[in-house]
Design a protein around this motif. Structure first.
Motif, short mmCIF file in Angstrom:
data_model
loop_
_atom_site.label_atom_id
_atom_site.label_comp_id
_atom_site.label_asym_id
_atom_site.label_seq_id
_atom_site.Cartn_x
_atom_site.Cartn_y
_atom_site.Cartn_z
N ILE A 86 -17.14 95.23 61.83
CA ILE A 86 -18.26 95.14 60.67
C ILE A 86 -19.33 93.68 61.46
N TYR A 87 -18.90 92.87 61.14
CA TYR A 87 -20.11 91.84 61.76
C TYR A 87 -20.96 92.24 62.80
N LEU A 88 -20.77 93.28 63.72
CA LEU A 88 -21.69 93.35 64.58
C LEU A 88 -22.79 94.53 63.50
N ILE A 89 -22.52 95.48 63.11
CA ILE A 89 -23.09 96.01 62.51
C ILE A 89 -24.30 94.97 60.67
N PHE A 91 -27.61 95.92 70.64
CA PHE A 91 -26.85 95.10 72.05
C PHE A 91 -26.26 96.62 72.83
N TYR A 92 -25.31 96.73 71.87
CA TYR A 92 -24.81 97.61 73.53
C TYR A 92 -24.44 99.51 73.14
N ILE A 93 -24.80 99.28 72.05
CA ILE A 93 -25.34 101.31 71.45
C ILE A 93 -26.48 101.42 70.81
N GLY A 94 -26.87 102.96 71.35
CA GLY A 94 -27.86 103.21 70.56
C GLY A 94 -27.81 103.56 68.87
N SER A 95 -28.98 103.69 68.01
CA SER A 95 -28.37 103.08 67.08
C SER A 95 -28.24 104.49 66.22
N ASN A 96 -28.63 105.80 66.92
CA ASN A 96 -27.90 106.97 66.17
C ASN A 96 -26.24 107.31 66.79
N MET A 97 -25.62 106.20 67.72
CA MET A 97 -24.16 106.29 67.57
C MET A 97 -23.48 105.44 66.17
N ILE A 117 -42.89 85.87 65.47
CA ILE A 117 -42.65 86.24 66.11
C ILE A 117 -40.72 85.44 64.86
N GLU A 118 -40.19 87.11 65.88
CA GLU A 118 -38.75 87.39 64.55
C GLU A 118 -37.45 86.29 64.79
N ASN A 119 -36.84 86.33 64.76
CA ASN A 119 -35.39 85.34 64.84
C ASN A 119 -34.20 87.49 65.70
N GLY A 165 -26.59 93.52 63.10
CA GLY A 165 -27.50 94.08 63.35
C GLY A 165 -26.86 93.68 65.07
N SER A 166 -26.52 92.69 65.45
CA SER A 166 -25.85 92.62 67.35
C SER A 166 -25.21 94.25 68.08
#
Length: 247
Positions: free
Chosen positions: A23-26, A33-39, A245-247, A29-30
């Motif tokens: 839930i935190y990763l989603i 870093f590991y999977i494509g947006s379509n997954m 510059i974005e965070n 947005g982190s």
């Protein structure tokens, strides 16, 4: 008095941690870093399934302890959670070259210079040829391949306004007022990632750091870069009008 099964309780805690980690990763947005947006949509199903298993696990906490040592089974999951936590906190320190070298596991540590000018174009760049309009084309994680299309078919985009969300690449073959705006294309996961990029003309490029996450607004134009033989090539580029510059 009900029995208390510590092994089952430990498994219950691990399930909760696993669920909240996803839930935190989603939510942050982190996970990108590991999977494509379509997954990502499949991970919502994962959250639901783990939540259901966690609820049913509650009753197992109050059962007699079995002969199996559950801690042995939990160790790989706990280790994965610890490594995942470390990687989340350290991922912003990765440069694009490290991503390409370590994650993609190949020998290309920089954006290939040749890829930028392999579709060199000759275009009569004047205002009468520009098919401009007020619409701004946004390039982000949903359509990063458009950067390739701009490079291959620049005549379709000359004079158009673009908004690009990407990161800074500084290469030694660029001019002092040039950067590469890069994006990582990830179809499934990090293993099949590749980096795409387009040259950006920016007179304050010296203020930017390698791998800064940026939002760029500008117009598609043209620039010159040199190849290994010092021959100049005309390539499509972004004339940067606004950069954040974005965070």
């Amino acid at each position: 008095m009900k029995r208390f099964n510590f092994d089952e309780f430990l498994w219950f805690i691990v399930l909760i941690l696993l669920d909240f980690s996803i839930i935190y990763l989603i939510s942050t947005g982190s996970i990108g870093f590991y999977i494509g947006s379509n997954m990502i949509k499949y991970f919502y199903i994962t959250i639901i399934m783990i939540s259901i298993i966690t609820v049913f696990q509650i009753k197992n906490i109050f059962t007699p302890k079995g002969s199996m040592n559950i801690k042995i089974k939990l160790f790989p999951i706990i280790l994965a959670l610890i490594i995942g936590f470390i990687s989340i906190n350290k991922q912003q320190t990765f440069k694009h070259s490290e991503l390409n070298l370590e994650i993609l596991e190949n020998k290309t540590s920089v954006i290939d210079r040749k890829s930028l000018y392999e579709h060199e174009f000759e275009y009569n760049f004047n205002k009468s040829n520009i098919r401009n309009n007020d619409e701004t084309i946004r390039i982000d994680e949903h359509n990063p391949t458009m950067l390739d299309d701009i490079r291959i078919n620049p005549e379709k985009y000359i004079g158009k306004k673009l908004e690009i969300h990407g990161f800074v690449c500084k290469e030694n073959y660029l001019n002092k007022d040039q950067i590469i705006i890069g994006r990582i294309i990830m179809t499934c996961c990090a293993a099949d990632s590749k980096i795409v990029g387009i040259v950006g003309d920016y007179d304050k490029s010296y203020q930017l750091k390698e791998n800064d996450k940026i939002k760029v607004i500008g117009e598609v134009g043209s620039s010159m870069i040199k190849d290994e033989s010092n021959v100049e090539h005309k390539i499509p580029s972004i004339k940067i009008e606004k950069l954040e510059i974005e965070n």
